[in-house]
Design a protein around this motif. Structure first.
Motif, mmCIF file in Angstrom:
data_model
loop_
_atom_site.group_PDB
_atom_site.id
_atom_site.type_symbol
_atom_site.label_atom_id
_atom_site.label_comp_id
_atom_site.label_asym_id
_atom_site.label_seq_id
_atom_site.Cartn_x
_atom_site.Cartn_y
_atom_site.Cartn_z
ATOM 1 N N VAL A 179 0.819 -1.219 0.000
ATOM 2 C CA VAL A 179 0.000 0.000 0.000
ATOM 3 C C VAL A 179 0.853 1.271 0.000
ATOM 4 O O VAL A 179 0.655 2.172 -0.819
ATOM 5 C CB VAL A 179 -0.943 0.012 1.221
ATOM 6 C CG1 VAL A 179 -1.856 1.246 1.160
ATOM 7 C CG2 VAL A 179 -1.790 -1.261 1.254
ATOM 8 N N ALA A 180 1.805 1.349 0.915
ATOM 9 C CA ALA A 180 2.614 2.569 1.040
ATOM 10 C C ALA A 180 3.446 2.838 -0.201
ATOM 11 O O ALA A 180 3.830 3.981 -0.470
ATOM 12 C CB ALA A 180 3.522 2.468 2.262
ATOM 13 N N ASP A 229 -2.602 -10.674 -0.533
ATOM 14 C CA ASP A 229 -2.680 -9.770 -1.689
ATOM 15 C C ASP A 229 -4.021 -9.045 -1.731
ATOM 16 O O ASP A 229 -4.089 -7.832 -1.951
ATOM 17 C CB ASP A 229 -2.462 -10.536 -2.992
ATOM 18 C CG ASP A 229 -1.044 -11.061 -3.126
ATOM 19 O OD1 ASP A 229 -0.175 -10.619 -2.339
ATOM 20 O OD2 ASP A 229 -0.811 -11.905 -4.016
ATOM 21 N N ALA A 230 -5.091 -9.793 -1.532
ATOM 22 C CA ALA A 230 -6.426 -9.193 -1.539
ATOM 23 C C ALA A 230 -6.575 -8.211 -0.381
ATOM 24 O O ALA A 230 -7.200 -7.157 -0.517
ATOM 25 C CB ALA A 230 -7.490 -10.284 -1.449
ATOM 26 N N ALA A 231 -5.994 -8.563 0.760
ATOM 27 C CA ALA A 231 -6.066 -7.687 1.929
ATOM 28 C C ALA A 231 -5.380 -6.356 1.642
ATOM 29 O O ALA A 231 -5.894 -5.289 1.996
ATOM 30 C CB ALA A 231 -5.424 -8.367 3.131
ATOM 31 N N ALA A 232 -4.209 -6.393 1.010
ATOM 32 C CA ALA A 232 -3.488 -5.158 0.687
ATOM 33 C C ALA A 232 -4.290 -4.294 -0.276
ATOM 34 O O ALA A 232 -4.327 -3.068 -0.140
ATOM 35 C CB ALA A 232 -2.124 -5.485 0.101
ATOM 36 N N LYS A 233 -4.932 -4.926 -1.241
ATOM 37 C CA LYS A 233 -5.760 -4.167 -2.194
ATOM 38 C C LYS A 233 -6.947 -3.519 -1.482
ATOM 39 O O LYS A 233 -7.323 -2.379 -1.781
ATOM 40 C CB LYS A 233 -6.228 -5.086 -3.320
ATOM 41 C CG LYS A 233 -5.113 -5.534 -4.264
ATOM 42 C CD LYS A 233 -5.678 -6.374 -5.392
ATOM 43 C CE LYS A 233 -4.595 -6.726 -6.409
ATOM 44 N NZ LYS A 233 -3.574 -7.658 -5.888
ATOM 45 N N ALA A 243 -9.737 1.225 0.744
ATOM 46 C CA ALA A 243 -10.522 1.763 1.854
ATOM 47 C C ALA A 243 -9.877 2.983 2.495
ATOM 48 O O ALA A 243 -10.537 3.712 3.240
ATOM 49 C CB ALA A 243 -10.741 0.677 2.907
ATOM 50 N N SER A 244 -8.605 3.226 2.211
ATOM 51 C CA SER A 244 -7.920 4.392 2.772
ATOM 52 C C SER A 244 -7.455 5.367 1.699
ATOM 53 O O SER A 244 -6.547 6.156 1.931
ATOM 54 C CB SER A 244 -6.710 3.931 3.610
ATOM 55 O OG SER A 244 -7.124 3.391 4.832
ATOM 56 N N SER A 245 -8.103 5.335 0.538
ATOM 57 C CA SER A 245 -7.622 6.136 -0.590
ATOM 58 C C SER A 245 -8.375 7.458 -0.787
ATOM 59 O O SER A 245 -9.447 7.671 -0.248
ATOM 60 C CB SER A 245 -7.741 5.329 -1.875
ATOM 61 O OG SER A 245 -9.098 5.104 -2.171
#
Length: 442
Positions: A110-111, A319-323, A328-330
């Protein structure tokens, strides 16, 4: 500790662009355990037609009240059960969870995403969600600090001026002058309800700015120190002399109601309260002023809190969790909420771009600048006058703090009720803190 009712306009959310592809283990789904705050409920409603439609990843939500979800998350992550991939964590849990190896670092997912734009996240939020190893372990969904709220019309009628950056002594003097300004009105509301996330949310910020601390850098307990005692004495006396009725049972919600209903002229608490105070159905909409958290010896004293997304290391769908976390934080998620629900429901308090958005500025005009300043001015690692052994402003980010501080809070609340002295309360608190010290000094 969502310190109370989380009001929409006082918060800030970031959402990231999702991506396609399968998650680890070949499963196109992610299991999310989260608190039942309004912003999370909105997220739940918006997921299928946005994230799932764009990525093909199904999200299975388990949504629980705060106390219940905290207990379930603690059990799930400490055992590394792997039933849930993502959970809503606060900046209280993240440092210790990261240290225990329960969370997956987001540095390489994500980062690292240019679409997510990590640099847009307010620096104190990123810092609060970073582990001792320097890696990022959670992304904020929304955040808050604290400030002083007051009735502008009442102050004007009394010929009083509220400083932009008041001291606690000025606040006490003003509380005395506006006490009784209207029938049944008290000078100020301050939480007196027991709980580490109730009375000690605001009270620990007083301790910090009075020069006190729960523990020094060597883990020596400082609960009965002169500085800690002076801060609690001041708080208790202010509530007893000019505070709300029923103070020993008053928490965030009670103080919010007191200010809305004209029962108090001031309130020091979470920036997230502003959304409720400025809501269309609020009796005091347009009558409230917002200024910086009061200080004594420090330059600032606001707290820092966020509900954030952390990925369980034992989760099967990495992988799905990172997506999901990225989405959700975008920024894109904020725009989705604004489009589908309205800017008043956008979870704020963590992205710089939110506070530069003209539409959000219009919706949150009375307080958005003060909220951004409050969050941007905090330093979770150095909230007082001396080095700390663990991060945190209104808490100490170790697992033992919650139980210890809750026990101390019960005695401080009893002091407000006149059932014991502050010295008696803190003497017992010192004993509890010394037990925690012994663990960390080994």
């Amino acid at each position: 500790m969502s310190v109370g009712v989380v009001a929409a306009l006082g918060l800030s959310a970031c959402g990231g662009a999702g991506g396609g592809g399968s998650s680890a283990g070949g499963s196109d789904e992610v299991n999310v355990l989260m608190v039942n705050n309004p912003q999370m409920v909105d997220l739940q409603k918006l997921t299928a037609d946005s994230f799932t439609k764009d990525t093909g990843i199904k999200v299975n939500y388990t949504v629980l009240p705060e106390n219940d979800v905290r207990a379930k998350i603690s059990q799930e992550f400490s055992s590394q059960a792997g039933q849930y991939d993502v959970a809503s964590l606060s900046n209280y849990e993240v440092p210790s969870y990261a240290k225990n190896g329960w969370l997956t670092s987001l540095d390489d997912t994500v980062a690292k995403s240019s679409d997510f734009d990590q640099s847009d996240i307010l620096a104190p939020m990123t810092k609060a969600l970073t582990g001792e190893d320097g890696k990022l372990y959670a992304e904020p969904f929304y955040g808050e600090s604290s400030f002083l709220m007051y009735r502008k019309d009442v102050f004007a009628a009394k010929g009083l001026t509220m400083p932009d950056k008041p001291t606690w002594q000025q606040v006490a003097d003003l509380a005395a002058q506006v006490d009784g300004a209207e029938p049944g009105m008290k000078g100020i509301c301050l939480r007196g309800q027991p709980g580490w996330g109730q009375i000690f949310a605001p009270l620990t910020t007083l301790v910090n700015t009075f020069g006190g601390t729960w523990f020094d850098k060597n883990w020596d307990a400082e609960v009965d120190s002169p500085e800690f005692t002076e801060a609690v004495d001041f708080y208790v006396k202010l509530v007893q002399d000019h505070g709300e009725s029923g103070a020993p049972q008053a928490g965030f919600t009670e103080c919010l109601n007191n200010l809305q209903q004209g029962k108090v002229a001031m309130w020091y608490d979470a920036t997230s309260a502003a959304g409720s105070l400025e809501a269309d159905d609020s009796p005091v909409k347009g009558d409230i002023g917002y200024v910086a958290a009061p200080v004594v010896k420090t330059d600032s004293s606001g707290w820092l809190y966020t509900w954030a997304w952390g990925i369980q290391k034992a989760g099967k769908n990495q992988d799905a969790a990172a997506k999901f976390v990225e989405w959700a934080s975008s920024k894109e998620y904020e725009e989705l909420v604004a489009d589908k629900i309205g800017w008043s429901s956008v979870p704020a308090g963590k992205r710089s771009s939110t506070y530069q958005n003209a539409d959000y500025q219009k919706a949150a005009a009375p307080f958005y600048a003060q909220t951004e300043q409050a969050i941007s001015s905090v330093d979770p690692d150095n909230p007082g006058l001396q080095p700390r052994p663990a991060p945190g402003i209104q808490f100490v980010a170790v697992p033992e703090f919650a139980d210890m501080a809750t026990q101390v809070s019960q005695d401080v609340s009893a002091a407000i009720a006149g059932k014991q002295s502050v010295q008696e309360a803190l003497s017992k608190g010192q004993g509890l803190a010394e037990k925690v010290s012994q663990k960390y000094q080994k």
